[in-house]
Design an enzyme around this catalytic site. Structure first.
Site, PDB file in Angstrom:
ATOM      1  N   ASP A   1       0.837  -1.203   0.000  1.00  0.00           N
ATOM      2  CA  ASP A   1       0.000   0.000   0.000  1.00  0.00           C
ATOM      3  C   ASP A   1       0.871   1.251   0.000  1.00  0.00           C
ATOM      4  O   ASP A   1       1.226   1.762   1.064  1.00  0.00           O
ATOM      5  CB  ASP A   1      -0.904  -0.014   1.236  1.00  0.00           C
ATOM      6  CG  ASP A   1      -1.902   1.120   1.240  1.00  0.00           C
ATOM      7  OD1 ASP A   1      -2.080   1.759   0.194  1.00  0.00           O
ATOM      8  OD2 ASP A   1      -2.504   1.365   2.306  1.00  0.00           O
TER       9      ASP A   1
ATOM     10  N   GLU B   1      -2.172  10.591  -0.617  1.00  0.00           N
ATOM     11  CA  GLU B   1      -3.369   9.755  -0.622  1.00  0.00           C
ATOM     12  C   GLU B   1      -3.753   9.334   0.783  1.00  0.00           C
ATOM     13  O   GLU B   1      -4.934   9.344   1.151  1.00  0.00           O
ATOM     14  CB  GLU B   1      -3.146   8.517  -1.501  1.00  0.00           C
ATOM     15  CG  GLU B   1      -4.399   7.712  -1.809  1.00  0.00           C
ATOM     16  CD  GLU B   1      -4.745   6.653  -0.765  1.00  0.00           C
ATOM     17  OE1 GLU B   1      -5.841   6.066  -0.851  1.00  0.00           O
ATOM     18  OE2 GLU B   1      -3.906   6.411   0.140  1.00  0.00           O
ATOM     19  N   GLU B   2      -2.749   8.968   1.581  1.00  0.00           N
ATOM     20  CA  GLU B   2      -3.028   8.484   2.936  1.00  0.00           C
ATOM     21  C   GLU B   2      -3.501   9.595   3.870  1.00  0.00           C
ATOM     22  O   GLU B   2      -3.976   9.314   4.967  1.00  0.00           O
ATOM     23  CB  GLU B   2      -1.774   7.812   3.513  1.00  0.00           C
ATOM     24  CG  GLU B   2      -1.304   6.579   2.752  1.00  0.00           C
ATOM     25  CD  GLU B   2      -2.270   5.404   2.835  1.00  0.00           C
ATOM     26  OE1 GLU B   2      -3.353   5.549   3.436  1.00  0.00           O
ATOM     27  OE2 GLU B   2      -1.938   4.342   2.295  1.00  0.00           O
TER      28      GLU B   2
ATOM     29  N   HIS C   1      -1.504  -1.051   6.627  1.00  0.00           N
ATOM     30  CA  HIS C   1      -1.157   0.122   7.436  1.00  0.00           C
ATOM     31  C   HIS C   1      -0.319  -0.245   8.665  1.00  0.00           C
ATOM     32  O   HIS C   1      -0.440   0.400   9.718  1.00  0.00           O
ATOM     33  CB  HIS C   1      -2.404   0.898   7.849  1.00  0.00           C
ATOM     34  CG  HIS C   1      -2.963   1.751   6.749  1.00  0.00           C
ATOM     35  ND1 HIS C   1      -4.002   2.626   6.930  1.00  0.00           N
ATOM     36  CD2 HIS C   1      -2.632   1.845   5.427  1.00  0.00           C
ATOM     37  CE1 HIS C   1      -4.289   3.219   5.787  1.00  0.00           C
ATOM     38  NE2 HIS C   1      -3.469   2.763   4.846  1.00  0.00           N
TER      39      HIS C   1
END
Length: 582
Positions: free
Chosen positions: A145, A179-180, A292
């Protein structure tokens, strides 16, 4: 991947403008990378498409891991690890011949960089775009990710450049910062575009987490990129599903009116037994157990098989959408529902949906054939611009002969496309007024005649995306104490042989329990409860069906009530309803 709801935001000021340098490059024969396989589609379709060697993708992932290891263990936006990532992308792409724009995202942490790479040539009025986010969370290196999307798109871009194809349409790649932190980088980019530049992007596909160790193959969208991805996976006999997880940078584009899709192998949601049968893996565990977390690292958190398949799917889609001899305008046509029942003297309706699949939007004229004597078929409107919808009405007279009939709906533009509708004309007997009784059954024409809590019916996206069309009904999904309702009053004629309520239901939940019903959806007819669903029934769209013969001859209220407790949201998403009397 950022599991938050995407909503539109006002445009923000930009300090960088994307400038495209265009120029055609000579074509040369494609080469096949060692250790890869070519999908088993017709030779005419894939003859020019090169393949990606997953070893090259792994080499990019190793670099991303090195950047994280040397800079505090992560590649989060605003850190040295992220800067090293964007510099690496810029250098690789420029060396391959791309026109690279380094866009400073002034709303991102640390004024981070978006990397936009345009391959020279092709019709810029027909641009197809592929993207991934280049940042990680601060907890770890972010190899799945979204190092996986970053690396596969980079290698797909490099392979296309190495083969120097003749371009029909324009190809653009984007790697987004922030994005996060809430899709900040992609929002900044989209807000920097003019209306004309947005209209020129015919489809955008984002690739976020495509190497999950317990994952599946999720292609979520109906845009041209998603169509080509499904085509590729079908060619290698790998089934795909639509994801119920949300959200990523596709939301920034979709909110600007650009057809978009999100493509992944899954994040924190758990794999079902049915998905294990389909793809392998372990039921009841997360698609990515390291989502995450610090353990999202290379090589331990990478499924090399899915990584390689996705890399080749991306290149296949990019190649077949943009290279070769320029293609004409084209469109698709579909019907929802595809069947209906009437008694002589009554009518049925269906929604005709169109979409632009190549080139520019065009006028599509709608006609029908195959209707029996006594049945007229009309369209409102009779012609649409591809991407639009029309309501088809099939009206029968009392002289119509009972039976089943196949009616062909044809759309004519620069191409001709068609779809079939099965109409059943029932015998009258003692049944007067049979047919589909719910108004606005697919929620495509506003809210009437439904009565609903504000916000329930709408053009929902993400985990509440419609099954068909552009609108549906979503009850819940707030993560706070709330009750939503959706009702419609219906009169059911007496003397008929069948009374059946149907609808498709998708349940998406953030609840982690496997035993407690915290959030519920109750389905009722009048005061009678037909069924109660809860967060324990989470799953993709499933057809639900109920016999309402006990209510023949009555006027009843069909009702849905969704209730949530004070935390951890559950969405109950309803689409394609029907109450069919025959």
């Amino acid at each position: 991947m950022n599991l938050r709801t995407v909503t539109a935001r006002p445009a923000v000021a930009v300090l960088a403008v994307v400038t495209l340098a265009l120029g055609a490059l000579p074509a040369s024969a494609g080469t096949r990378s060692p250790g890869t396989t070519r999908p088993a589609l017709a030779a005419a379709t894939l003859a020019a498409a090169p393949t990606v060697d997953v070893a090259n993708v792994n080499a990019h992932l190793q670099q991303l891991q090195t950047f994280a290891t040397g800079n505090g263990g992560n590649r989060a936006t605003g850190t040295a690890g992220h800067t090293a990532t964007t510099t690496y992308l810029q250098q690789k792409l420029q060396a391959a011949g791309y026109t690279v724009t380094v866009q400073t995202c002034t709303t991102c942490a640390g004024s981070a960089k978006n990397i936009i790479a345009d391959w020279p040539g092709g019709d810029t009025a027909n641009t197809y775009m592929f993207g991934a986010h280049s940042d990680s969370v601060s907890a770890g290196p972010g190899i799945n990710d979204d190092g996986s999307g970053t690396a596969t798109l980079l290698e797909a871009a490099l392979q296309l450049a190495a083969n120097r194809p003749t371009m029909a349409n324009h190809l653009r790649f984007g790697w987004w910062a922030g994005e996060e932190q809430g899709l900040i980088g992609s929002k900044f980019y989209v807000n920097s575009l003019t209306t004309a530049q947005k209209s020129a992007i015919k489809a955008y596909g984002t690739f976020d987490m495509i190497a999950s160790t317990n994952g599946g193959y999720f292609v979520t969208g109906t845009d041209a990129v998603a169509v080509k991805l499904r085509e590729y996976f079908t060619s290698i006999n790998v089934p795909t599903e639509t994801s119920t997880e949300c959200c990523s940078d596709d939301g920034s584009f979709r909110n600007a009116g650009i057809p978009s899709s999100i493509n992944s192998t899954g994040a924190s949601y758990t794999k079902t037994s049915a998905q294990v049968t389909k793809w392998g893996g372990t039921a009841g565990q997360a698609y990515d157990p390291c989502y995450h977390r610090a353990c999202d690292s290379y090589p331990s958190n990478v499924n090399t098989t899915s990584l390689g398949r996705w890399a080749n799917a991306e290149l296949y889609a990019a190649w077949n959408l943009t290279t070769g001899t320029p293609t004409g305008n084209d469109f698709s046509l579909s019907l929802s529902p595809g069947t209906g029942a009437v008694t002589p003297g009554s009518s049925a309706t269906a929604t005709v949906s169109t979409a632009t699949t190549s080139g520019s939007a065009q006028t599509v004229t709608l006609t029908s054939s195959g209707a029996p004597a006594g049945v007229s078929v009309t369209f409102s409107p009779a012609s649409v611009t591809s991407g639009g919808t029309s309501t088809m009405t099939l009206a029968s007279t009392t002289a119509t002969t009972p039976g089943a009939y196949t009616i062909t709906v044809t759309g004519t533009g620069t191409a001709t496309r068609s779809a079939s509708y099965t109409l059943t004309v029932d015998s009258t007997g003692g049944c007067a007024g049979a047919g589909q009784k719910l108004g606005n059954a697919g929620f495509e024409s506003g809210t009437t005649p439904w009565t609903a809590t504000t916000g329930v019916i709408g053009a929902n996206t993400g985990d509440a995306a419609p099954r068909t069309g552009t609108r549906d009904a979503k009850l819940g999904g707030y993560g706070s104490t709330r009750t939503d309702t959706l009702t419609q009053s219906v009169t059911l004629p007496a003397g008929c042989g069948s009374y059946r309520l149907t609808f498709y239901l998708k349940i998406v939940t953030s609840e982690t329990t496997s035993t407690t019903q915290y959030d519920k959806l109750t389905v009722k007819v009048g005061t009678t409860t037909l069924q109660t669903f809860s967060n324990l029934n989470a799953g993709a769209y499933t057809l639900r069906s109920y016999d309402l013969a006990a209510f023949a001859g009555q006027t009843v209220t069909v009702g849905f009530t969704g209730t949530e407790d004070s935390s951890l949201k559950t969405s109950f998403v309803i689409d394609d309803t029907a109450l069919t009397v025959a």
